[in-house]
Motif scaffolding. Structure first.
Motif, PDB file in Angstrom:
ATOM      1  N   ASN A 166       0.351   7.968 -52.653  1.00 30.96           N
ATOM      2  CA  ASN A 166       0.568   6.328 -52.897  1.00 30.96           C
ATOM      3  C   ASN A 166      -1.247   6.291 -53.040  1.00 30.96           C
ATOM      4  O   ASN A 166      -2.135   6.558 -52.166  1.00 30.96           O
ATOM      5  CB  ASN A 166       1.578   5.657 -52.931  1.00 30.96           C
ATOM      6  CG  ASN A 166       1.465   5.383 -51.039  1.00 30.96           C
ATOM      7  OD1 ASN A 166       0.800   4.918 -50.481  1.00 30.96           O
ATOM      8  ND2 ASN A 166       2.234   6.050 -50.446  1.00 30.96           N
ATOM      9  N   LYS A 167      -1.348   5.092 -53.249  1.00 28.24           N
ATOM     10  CA  LYS A 167      -2.809   4.155 -53.370  1.00 28.24           C
ATOM     11  C   LYS A 167      -2.920   4.016 -52.145  1.00 28.24           C
ATOM     12  O   LYS A 167      -4.254   3.620 -51.158  1.00 28.24           O
ATOM     13  CB  LYS A 167      -2.635   3.091 -54.222  1.00 28.24           C
ATOM     14  CG  LYS A 167      -1.826   1.976 -53.085  1.00 28.24           C
ATOM     15  CD  LYS A 167      -1.560   1.007 -54.741  1.00 28.24           C
ATOM     16  CE  LYS A 167      -0.950  -0.273 -53.907  1.00 28.24           C
ATOM     17  NZ  LYS A 167       0.658  -0.218 -54.351  1.00 28.24           N
ATOM     18  N   THR A 168      -1.982   3.706 -50.532  1.00 31.66           N
ATOM     19  CA  THR A 168      -2.124   3.566 -49.472  1.00 31.66           C
ATOM     20  C   THR A 168      -3.502   4.299 -48.680  1.00 31.66           C
ATOM     21  O   THR A 168      -3.811   3.872 -47.655  1.00 31.66           O
ATOM     22  CB  THR A 168      -1.304   2.938 -48.771  1.00 31.66           C
ATOM     23  OG1 THR A 168      -0.790   3.978 -48.505  1.00 31.66           O
ATOM     24  CG2 THR A 168      -0.351   1.929 -49.522  1.00 31.66           C
ATOM     25  N   TYR A 169      -3.558   5.495 -49.021  1.00 30.81           N
ATOM     26  CA  TYR A 169      -4.046   6.031 -49.048  1.00 30.81           C
ATOM     27  C   TYR A 169      -5.287   6.200 -48.716  1.00 30.81           C
ATOM     28  O   TYR A 169      -6.384   7.069 -47.882  1.00 30.81           O
ATOM     29  CB  TYR A 169      -3.354   8.271 -49.159  1.00 30.81           C
ATOM     30  CG  TYR A 169      -2.665   8.521 -49.301  1.00 30.81           C
ATOM     31  CD1 TYR A 169      -2.774  10.277 -47.677  1.00 30.81           C
ATOM     32  CD2 TYR A 169      -1.546   8.129 -49.287  1.00 30.81           C
ATOM     33  CE1 TYR A 169      -1.208  10.206 -47.438  1.00 30.81           C
ATOM     34  CE2 TYR A 169      -0.332   8.676 -48.509  1.00 30.81           C
ATOM     35  CZ  TYR A 169      -0.462  10.254 -47.038  1.00 30.81           C
ATOM     36  OH  TYR A 169       1.115  10.172 -47.522  1.00 30.81           O
ATOM     37  N   TRP A 170      -6.147   4.576 -49.785  1.00 34.33           N
ATOM     38  CA  TRP A 170      -7.305   5.098 -49.856  1.00 34.33           C
ATOM     39  C   TRP A 170      -7.993   3.573 -49.026  1.00 34.33           C
ATOM     40  O   TRP A 170      -8.890   3.043 -49.071  1.00 34.33           O
ATOM     41  CB  TRP A 170      -7.748   4.830 -51.306  1.00 34.33           C
ATOM     42  CG  TRP A 170      -7.472   5.981 -51.889  1.00 34.33           C
ATOM     43  CD1 TRP A 170      -6.499   5.892 -53.201  1.00 34.33           C
ATOM     44  CD2 TRP A 170      -8.479   6.815 -51.793  1.00 34.33           C
ATOM     45  NE1 TRP A 170      -6.752   6.653 -54.206  1.00 34.33           N
ATOM     46  CE2 TRP A 170      -7.576   7.805 -53.202  1.00 34.33           C
ATOM     47  CE3 TRP A 170      -9.098   7.429 -51.597  1.00 34.33           C
ATOM     48  CZ2 TRP A 170      -7.588   8.683 -53.321  1.00 34.33           C
ATOM     49  CZ3 TRP A 170      -9.496   8.599 -51.946  1.00 34.33           C
ATOM     50  CH2 TRP A 170      -8.923   9.524 -53.241  1.00 34.33           C
ATOM     51  N   LEU A 226       0.111   5.159 -59.104  1.00 33.67           N
ATOM     52  CA  LEU A 226       0.379   6.033 -60.950  1.00 33.67           C
ATOM     53  C   LEU A 226       1.981   5.960 -60.711  1.00 33.67           C
ATOM     54  O   LEU A 226       2.560   5.855 -60.210  1.00 33.67           O
ATOM     55  CB  LEU A 226       0.546   7.510 -60.393  1.00 33.67           C
ATOM     56  CG  LEU A 226      -1.317   7.949 -60.690  1.00 33.67           C
ATOM     57  CD1 LEU A 226      -1.541   9.831 -59.812  1.00 33.67           C
ATOM     58  CD2 LEU A 226      -1.740   7.687 -61.837  1.00 33.67           C
ATOM     59  N   PRO A 227       2.295   5.502 -61.791  1.00 33.85           N
ATOM     60  CA  PRO A 227       3.762   5.656 -62.985  1.00 33.85           C
ATOM     61  C   PRO A 227       4.497   6.624 -61.985  1.00 33.85           C
ATOM     62  O   PRO A 227       4.074   8.167 -61.742  1.00 33.85           O
ATOM     63  CB  PRO A 227       3.901   5.194 -63.915  1.00 33.85           C
ATOM     64  CG  PRO A 227       1.985   5.233 -64.546  1.00 33.85           C
ATOM     65  CD  PRO A 227       1.135   5.809 -63.184  1.00 33.85           C
ATOM     66  N   GLY A 228       5.726   6.187 -61.236  1.00 32.32           N
ATOM     67  CA  GLY A 228       6.939   6.966 -60.894  1.00 32.32           C
ATOM     68  C   GLY A 228       6.367   7.049 -58.953  1.00 32.32           C
ATOM     69  O   GLY A 228       7.005   7.663 -58.381  1.00 32.32           O
ATOM     70  N   TYR A 229       5.421   6.650 -58.599  1.00 30.29           N
ATOM     71  CA  TYR A 229       4.902   6.942 -56.871  1.00 30.29           C
ATOM     72  C   TYR A 229       4.674   5.310 -56.072  1.00 30.29           C
ATOM     73  O   TYR A 229       4.814   4.249 -57.276  1.00 30.29           O
ATOM     74  CB  TYR A 229       3.507   7.592 -57.602  1.00 30.29           C
ATOM     75  CG  TYR A 229       3.847   9.002 -57.983  1.00 30.29           C
ATOM     76  CD1 TYR A 229       4.287   9.591 -56.663  1.00 30.29           C
ATOM     77  CD2 TYR A 229       3.006   9.555 -58.910  1.00 30.29           C
ATOM     78  CE1 TYR A 229       4.583  11.339 -57.322  1.00 30.29           C
ATOM     79  CE2 TYR A 229       3.598  11.137 -59.054  1.00 30.29           C
ATOM     80  CZ  TYR A 229       3.897  11.785 -58.792  1.00 30.29           C
ATOM     81  OH  TYR A 229       4.717  13.030 -58.566  1.00 30.29           O
ATOM     82  N   GLY A 230       4.843   5.208 -55.514  1.00 28.82           N
ATOM     83  CA  GLY A 230       4.213   4.068 -54.267  1.00 28.82           C
ATOM     84  C   GLY A 230       5.415   3.092 -55.067  1.00 28.82           C
ATOM     85  O   GLY A 230       6.168   3.021 -54.888  1.00 28.82           O
TER      86      GLY A 230
END
Length: 294
Positions: free
Chosen positions: A62-66, A84-88
């Protein structure tokens, strides 16, 4: 077919080749509700400036990896991270979770946030996603940055494609039968490196364990997305920031005269942005410096 999908099927013995001016960081801005194909997309929006870095995560994360990249670049650029849709934290009430659908999501993020000079940065499977996004929004995207992907882009397929598809189907069936077991074996055997810390391994595997398996499996569906042909179509400068635990074959890029530059992060697994964030950020700084000269 991108690196992540090729590593996925290699568990069954398959070898397949198809594959800014300084600004204040926390500028107050109205939060736009981003909707793509009737799905709400969760995102972060940090900093400001003429150039936007739009980060797209890879499979089952998910986006927290950035987070380290947001901190490092948010004082100089506008930095967007999306789930992305379906994630996070994004919604998942739709049927399509493939490269073209995700590429349309990237385009919709660009359009709804009114972004103009966008550097698309995609990890793992998101390499193909940002490439599709650049094709869909050609006037807004100025460059592509692949993160541990495009490792054999433009290289002609070898072997029996029908056999490859059969083995791929068997791999998908095995994942449907026991998603967590298959995914854990895949990550432990092929995506981590000996230097990958226990904490990072546990974080990633926890996210894999809690991802929606239906969405994750659909995201891996076989497609005929030809990276070499699509890179020619996109006509964008391609920067690669790749870990060297798996070699990058650039012969296809060179043969097709696709403009690219390769930067390496040494001795990490498939997740250099969290395994060695300082080194990764240095390489992305080099990318941005090169872009300013163009």
């Amino acid at each position: 077919m991108n690196l992540l999908k090729r590593l996925f099927v290699s568990l069954l013995g398959l070898v397949l080749f198809t594959c800014g001016n300084p600004q204040r960081q926390n500028v107050s801005k109205a939060k736009v509700n981003i909707v793509s194909n009737n799905v709400n997309i969760d995102y972060t929006d940090t900093g400001s400036g003429d150039t936007t870095l739009l980060f797209v995560h890879g499979w089952a994360i998910n986006k927290t990896y950035w987070a380290d990249q947001v901190k490092h670049f948010g004082s100089r650029y506008r930095v967007i991270t999306i789930d992305l849709p379906g994630y996070g934290q994004s919604d998942k009430n739709r049927e399509e979770f493939n490269t073209r659908a995700f590429g349309a999501d990237v385009k919709n993020v660009i359009n709804q946030l009114k972004l103009k000079k966008v550097v698309l940065i995609g990890h793992s499977m998101a390499g193909d996603i940002i490439l599709q996004g650049a094709i869909d929004a050609p006037e807004n995207v100025i460059a592509l940055v692949g993160v541990d992907n495009f490792k054999s882009a433009g290289v002609a397929p070898t072997g029996d494609t029908s056999k490859a598809k059969k083995e791929y189907a068997e791999a998908i069936a095995a994942m449907k039968k026991n998603f967590k077991k298959f995914a854990f074996e895949w990550f432990n055997q092929l995506l981590f490196f000996k230097t990958t810390s226990k904490a990072i391994r546990e974080r990633i595997l926890n996210d894999v364990a809690h991802t929606d398996s239906t969405v994750a499996i659909k995201s891996l569906a076989w497609d005929d997305f030809n990276e070499g042909d699509q890179l020619l179509k996109a006509k964008k400068m391609l920067y690669l920031i790749n870990s060297d635990y798996q070699p990058t074959d650039t012969t296809g890029l060179s043969a097709k005269k696709i403009p690219f530059k390769l930067f390496k992060v040494h001795a990490t697994g498939h997740f250099p942005m969290v395994e060695k964030p300082d080194e990764f950020n240095k390489q992305l700084d080099k990318v941005m410096a090169d872009l300013k000269k163009r």
